[in-house]
Write a protein that holds these residues in place. Structure first.
Motif, PDB file in Angstrom:
ATOM      1  N   PRO A   1       0.808  -1.229   0.000  1.00 42.54           N
ATOM      2  CA  PRO A   1       0.000   0.000   0.000  1.00 42.54           C
ATOM      3  C   PRO A   1       0.841   1.280   0.000  1.00 42.54           C
ATOM      4  N   ASP A   2       1.953   1.261   0.741  1.00 44.09           N
ATOM      5  CA  ASP A   2       2.818   2.448   0.760  1.00 44.09           C
ATOM      6  C   ASP A   2       3.408   2.717  -0.625  1.00 44.09           C
ATOM      7  N   LEU A   3       3.799   1.656  -1.309  1.00 45.09           N
ATOM      8  CA  LEU A   3       4.346   1.832  -2.653  1.00 45.09           C
ATOM      9  C   LEU A   3       3.281   2.347  -3.613  1.00 45.09           C
ATOM     10  N   LYS A   4       2.071   1.826  -3.496  1.00 50.63           N
ATOM     11  CA  LYS A   4       0.976   2.285  -4.360  1.00 50.63           C
ATOM     12  C   LYS A   4       0.657   3.766  -4.102  1.00 50.63           C
ATOM     13  N   GLN A   5       0.700   4.141  -2.830  1.00 52.02           N
ATOM     14  CA  GLN A   5       0.454   5.548  -2.505  1.00 52.02           C
ATOM     15  C   GLN A   5       1.549   6.436  -3.095  1.00 52.02           C
ATOM     16  N   SER A   6       2.800   6.002  -2.987  1.00 51.84           N
ATOM     17  CA  SER A   6       3.913   6.777  -3.556  1.00 51.84           C
ATOM     18  C   SER A   6       3.773   6.903  -5.068  1.00 51.84           C
ATOM     19  N   ILE A   7       3.327   5.816  -5.714  1.00 52.73           N
ATOM     20  CA  ILE A   7       3.122   5.867  -7.160  1.00 52.73           C
ATOM     21  C   ILE A   7       2.037   6.870  -7.519  1.00 52.73           C
ATOM     22  N   ARG A   8       0.922   6.823  -6.777  1.00 52.54           N
ATOM     23  CA  ARG A   8      -0.168   7.763  -7.044  1.00 52.54           C
ATOM     24  C   ARG A   8       0.289   9.215  -6.837  1.00 52.54           C
ATOM     25  N   GLU A   9       1.018   9.481  -5.764  1.00 49.81           N
ATOM     26  CA  GLU A   9       1.478  10.852  -5.492  1.00 49.81           C
ATOM     27  C   GLU A   9       2.495  11.311  -6.533  1.00 49.81           C
ATOM     28  N   THR A  10       3.351  10.400  -6.992  1.00 50.36           N
ATOM     29  CA  THR A  10       4.334  10.762  -8.015  1.00 50.36           C
ATOM     30  C   THR A  10       3.658  11.049  -9.343  1.00 50.36           C
ATOM     31  N   GLU A  11       2.626  10.279  -9.689  1.00 49.62           N
ATOM     32  CA  GLU A  11       1.842  10.568 -10.895  1.00 49.62           C
ATOM     33  C   GLU A  11       1.206  11.947 -10.807  1.00 49.62           C
ATOM     34  N   ASN A  12       0.642  12.264  -9.652  1.00 43.50           N
ATOM     35  CA  ASN A  12       0.012  13.570  -9.464  1.00 43.50           C
ATOM     36  C   ASN A  12       1.035  14.701  -9.568  1.00 43.50           C
ATOM     37  N   ALA A  13       2.223  14.467  -9.007  1.00 37.88           N
ATOM     38  CA  ALA A  13       3.281  15.483  -9.079  1.00 37.88           C
ATOM     39  C   ALA A  13       3.706  15.717 -10.524  1.00 37.88           C
ATOM     40  N   LEU A  14       3.778  14.642 -11.296  1.00 38.54           N
ATOM     41  CA  LEU A  14       4.150  14.781 -12.700  1.00 38.54           C
ATOM     42  C   LEU A  14       3.068  15.524 -13.473  1.00 38.54           C
ATOM     43  N   ASN A  15       1.816  15.282 -13.146  1.00 37.43           N
ATOM     44  CA  ASN A  15       0.721  16.011 -13.796  1.00 37.43           C
ATOM     45  C   ASN A  15       0.744  17.500 -13.472  1.00 37.43           C
ATOM     46  N   ILE A  16       1.178  17.834 -12.259  1.00 38.92           N
ATOM     47  CA  ILE A  16       1.307  19.256 -11.902  1.00 38.92           C
ATOM     48  C   ILE A  16       2.354  19.925 -12.788  1.00 38.92           C
ATOM     49  N   LEU A  17       3.462  19.230 -13.050  1.00 36.83           N
ATOM     50  CA  LEU A  17       4.485  19.774 -13.938  1.00 36.83           C
ATOM     51  C   LEU A  17       3.943  19.981 -15.346  1.00 36.83           C
ATOM     52  N   LEU A  18       2.953  19.176 -15.716  1.00 35.50           N
ATOM     53  CA  LEU A  18       2.331  19.310 -17.034  1.00 35.50           C
ATOM     54  C   LEU A  18       1.154  20.278 -17.008  1.00 35.50           C
ATOM     55  N   SER A  19       0.860  20.832 -15.829  1.00 39.08           N
ATOM     56  CA  SER A  19      -0.280  21.757 -15.648  1.00 39.08           C
ATOM     57  C   SER A  19      -1.577  21.131 -16.134  1.00 39.08           C
ATOM     58  N   GLN A  20      -1.835  19.906 -15.668  1.00 41.28           N
ATOM     59  CA  GLN A  20      -3.060  19.213 -16.028  1.00 41.28           C
ATOM     60  C   GLN A  20      -3.589  18.475 -14.803  1.00 41.28           C
ATOM     61  N   PRO A  21      -4.885  18.104 -14.806  1.00 44.14           N
ATOM     62  CA  PRO A  21      -5.471  17.430 -13.640  1.00 44.14           C
ATOM     63  C   PRO A  21      -4.797  16.092 -13.375  1.00 44.14           C
ATOM     64  N   PRO A  22      -4.937  15.570 -12.144  1.00 40.44           N
ATOM     65  CA  PRO A  22      -4.347  14.264 -11.805  1.00 40.44           C
ATOM     66  C   PRO A  22      -4.888  13.166 -12.712  1.00 40.44           C
ATOM     67  N   GLY A  23      -4.040  12.211 -13.025  1.00 39.05           N
ATOM     68  CA  GLY A  23      -4.440  11.102 -13.882  1.00 39.05           C
ATOM     69  C   GLY A  23      -3.292  10.132 -14.061  1.00 39.05           C
ATOM     70  N   THR A  24      -3.579   9.045 -14.748  1.00 35.89           N
ATOM     71  CA  THR A  24      -2.572   8.010 -14.993  1.00 35.89           C
ATOM     72  C   THR A  24      -1.551   8.500 -16.017  1.00 35.89           C
ATOM     73  N   ILE A  25      -0.299   8.166 -15.804  1.00 40.33           N
ATOM     74  CA  ILE A  25       0.784   8.523 -16.718  1.00 40.33           C
ATOM     75  C   ILE A  25       1.184   7.282 -17.516  1.00 40.33           C
ATOM     76  N   ASP A  26       1.129   7.401 -18.823  1.00 34.40           N
ATOM     77  CA  ASP A  26       1.579   6.301 -19.684  1.00 34.40           C
ATOM     78  C   ASP A  26       3.105   6.258 -19.645  1.00 34.40           C
ATOM     79  N   ARG A  27       3.664   5.073 -19.347  1.00 33.41           N
ATOM     80  CA  ARG A  27       5.103   4.990 -19.136  1.00 33.41           C
ATOM     81  C   ARG A  27       5.649   3.620 -19.489  1.00 33.41           C
ATOM     82  N   ASN A  28       6.961   3.553 -19.616  1.00 32.06           N
ATOM     83  CA  ASN A  28       7.657   2.307 -19.890  1.00 32.06           C
ATOM     84  C   ASN A  28       8.172   1.703 -18.592  1.00 32.06           C
TER      85      ASN A  28
END
Length: 467
Positions: free
Chosen positions: A238-265
């Motif tokens: 659960p801690d890892l999943k929470q960190s993933i969700r928060e990191t996705e949200n942080a990346l979306n802030i850098l893109l100036s867009q609402p929170p969402g899933t990030i397509d990645r490799n």
């Protein structure tokens, strides 16, 4: 007579212009210590990855797409662009200061004088009420004798160049932030995958230990320990999943867009350039946008000091008015032309120390700007050295970490096998080896993350990302 006046005027202006060269100084890039800024790096090769476009630095196409979106949408970068627009407008305005102003004015004035104040003889009755109507053009021009206007223009130019450099600094930092956040995200993905894989293995291990207890090979304590070991892996998910969700949200802030899933490799697909050339440290003066910004800030302060000096000298202003004036509105266009030309020279004598204070403040700000320029360059060297050393240490850990994980995997296999065939083996040995293996695997992911982020930081520290 007119020719004589012209000669006097132009001669005076020529002398004043010569004197103005003694009042202000011409800007030159200050000398700062730019050698040996990279610790333990001695090279004369000017090749540097800072000249490499960011599209060539990164091989991950999904990361490239995210960076492109960030450059197009990021709010901080858009604000930096608007700062350039504002500085451009200020620069255009400063250039127009060389030209005279021109205004159209129209006014009507009613004036009545006191009869007693006129001291008319007795019996004389004169109307002291007058109306005046005027429509005219007014112009004013200040001769730039001491360079006041020129220095204001050069200050505006330095401000414009500073905002342009600041925009490029924001861009390089944005690219680095997006890349580092992306790498952190896929590293968390890999840690989650390893932890889930470990959890599945420990679930099976609990069943094996229970079977061994039934065969009297282990006791109940081993069963409880195996279950606790399972829960230790399960609770980390659960801690890892929470960190993933928060990191996705942080990346979306850098893109100036609402929170969402990030397509990645996946982390395993990432590569780094083979040649991480740093060039010579003196190149930071040309490649680092924040260093350039600091120099333009110093340049602005330098010109402001020049401007403060000009306030001690007289200013020459020419004003002219011309138009129509009449006492009767019906006669406005009949024989009502007027004009005036005035040349004025203003020399400050006593202004409560304002000019001295202005110059003292300007000189102090210039010293501060120089110190900040030097400090920014030193920080650039520090960041380059740190990033390069971090990459080197990640490389050094790589082979040792591989060997560590391989040895721990064998230790887990051996202790589990011994546990099945002999009662002399303590389950604590199995538990210790399994926990050490998971820790080493997670540390190996962090090593890989350190390697990738060190490359990004080295690229940013050298001034890459805006060319």
């Amino acid at each position: 007579m007119i020719k004589r006046y012209k000669s006097v005027i132009f001669g005076s202006l020529a002398i004043a212009l010569l004197l103005s060269a003694c009042v202000t100084q011409k800007y030159q890039t200050p000398k700062v210590a730019s050698n040996n800024l990279y610790r333990d790096v001695q090279t004369t090769d000017s090749t540097t990855i800072a000249k490499l476009p960011w599209e060539q630095l990164f091989s991950d196409e999904k990361l490239k797409g995210i960076i492109k979106k960030g450059l197009a949408q990021n709010a901080d970068l858009q604000n930096a662009i608007q700062n350039i627009v504002q500085a451009q407008a200020t620069l255009r305005q400063s250039k127009l200061a060389y030209y005279p102003s021109l205004d159209f004015k129209a006014d009507a004035t009613r004036n009545r004088a006191s009869d007693a104040a006129q001291n008319f003889p007795a019996g004389i009755n004169i109307n002291t009420l007058t109306d005046t109507y005027r429509a005219y053009l007014s112009t004013s021009w200040e001769a730039d004798i001491w360079g006041k206007i020129s220095n204001s223009k050069r200050m505006a130019l330095a401000s414009y160049l500073r905002t342009d450099a600041a925009k490029r600094a924001v861009q390089t930092q944005l690219i680095a932030n997006i890349a580092n956040t992306y790498y952190n995200l896929i590293a968390l993905d890999e840690q989650l995958r390893i932890t889930q894989q470990t959890l599945e293995s420990r679930i099976k291990n609990v069943e094996v230990v229970k079977a061994l207890k039934e065969g009297a090979i282990v006791n109940g304590a081993a069963v409880v320990q195996s279950e606790a070991n399972l829960y230790a892996a399960e609770v980390a998910i659960p801690d890892l999943k929470q960190s993933i969700r928060e990191t996705e949200n942080a990346l979306n802030i850098l893109l100036s867009q609402p929170p969402g899933t990030i397509d990645r490799n996946m982390l395993a697909s990432e590569t780094v350039p083979e040649n991480l050339a740093t060039g010579v440290s003196g190149q930071l003066l040309k490649n680092r946008p924040d260093v350039q910004e600091a120099e333009f800030t110093f340049r602005n302060a330098f010109e402001n000091t020049n401007l403060a000096k000009t306030y001690f000298y007289p200013s020459l202003t020419l004003t002219a008015n011309g138009g129509l004036s009449t006492l009767q509105i019906r006669d406005f266009f009949d024989h009502s032309v007027f004009y005036s030309i005035v040349g004025g020279l203003t020399q400050p004598i006593f202004n409560r120390g304002e000019n001295k204070s202005r110059l003292a403040v300007a000189k102090s700000q210039q010293i501060q700007a120089y110190n900040n320029f030097q400090q920014t360059l030193l920080i650039a060297g520090q960041e380059t050295s740190n990033a390069l050393f971090s990459y080197q240490m990640a490389q050094e850990k790589k082979q040792a970490r591989i060997k560590q994980i391989d040895a721990l995997q064998k230790a887990v296999d051996y202790t589990q096998q011994l546990l099945q065939y002999t009662s002399t083996t303590n389950y604590t040995d199995v538990l210790t080896s399994e926990q050490s293996l998971l820790s080493a695997q997670l540390s190996g992911i962090n090593d890989r993350l350190q390697e990738l982020q060190a490359v990004v930081e080295l690229y940013r520290a050298l001034g890459g990302g805006w060319q």
